[in-house]
Design an enzyme around this catalytic site. Structure first.
Site, PDB file in Angstrom:
ATOM      1  N   ASP A  48     -40.976  84.720  90.062  1.00 37.10           N
ATOM      2  CA  ASP A  48     -40.009  85.090  91.092  1.00 37.10           C
ATOM      3  C   ASP A  48     -38.575  84.863  90.651  1.00 37.10           C
ATOM      4  O   ASP A  48     -38.292  83.995  89.819  1.00 37.10           O
ATOM      5  CB  ASP A  48     -40.250  84.274  92.368  1.00 37.10           C
ATOM      6  N   ARG A  49     -37.677  85.614  91.244  1.00 40.93           N
ATOM      7  CA  ARG A  49     -36.255  85.518  90.927  1.00 40.93           C
ATOM      8  C   ARG A  49     -35.738  84.090  91.126  1.00 40.93           C
ATOM      9  O   ARG A  49     -34.903  83.612  90.370  1.00 40.93           O
ATOM     10  CB  ARG A  49     -35.489  86.511  91.802  1.00 40.93           C
TER      11      ARG A  49
END
Length: 181
Positions: free
Chosen positions: A46-47
């Site tokens: 995930d970012r």
């Protein structure tokens, strides 16, 4: 010859080479750090997560690493809000019920604060709420799984760093840098 790259993905970077967001979003992507043709991420991170991301030019290796049926273990260093008691840790070890079903049992241990890089931006601290670090190893790859697991036992994740995938480890790889495996 198959190429495998270990990349220490910084916070805020997308696990893809292009940003399909809005034209004015200008979010950081893998192409800001890696200029190697025909390598692709084996799985995602995930970012708002950091750490080990594997990239390869082999579709077969990519599938073996990323496909849940191969049960490749992934180990995360997880800073959580609060101090999980033995019952919370036991729940994580047994499997946690989430909206998409019961997770597989995880390997979980309390750990000392790891010797890691500073995050930009820093984690938000609250003086009135303690935090601690856990090592969590899972063998499935559901979307935001570790974050959802810690939240389900009452300890939201503040920072998440993937330290290991199978036999591949970060081992001193600085954030934003990569090396061949």
């Amino acid at each position: 010859m198959t190429r495998l790259i270990l990349f220490n993905k910084p916070f805020g970077v997308l696990s893809q080479f292009t940003d399909r967001g809005t034209a004015d979003s200008a979010r950081a992507t893998l192409s800001d750090f890696i200029d190697i043709p025909r390598v692709y991420p084996a799985g995602r991170l995930d970012r708002d997560s950091e750490g080990l991301l594997l990239l390869t030019d082999s579709g077969k290796l990519q599938a073996r690493i990323a496909n849940p049926r191969f049960k490749t273990e992934k180990t995360y260093l997880v800073q959580v809000e609060g101090l999980p008691d033995d019952a919370a840790l036991a729940a994580l070890r047994q499997g946690v019920p989430l909206k998409d079903g019961l997770t597989r049992p995880a390997k979980v241990a309390r750990i000392e604060v790891p010797d890691i890089w500073a995050r930009t931006p820093p984690v938000r601290y609250r003086k009135s709420v303690p935090d601690c670090w856990l090592s969590i190893t899972v063998s499935e790859g559901r979307n935001r799984q570790v974050r959802r697991m810690t939240a389900a036992v009452g300890h939201p994740t503040l920072r998440l760093i993937r330290a290991q995938i199978g036999d591949w480890r970060l081992d001193g790889l600085e954030t934003g840098t990569w090396r061949d495996a």
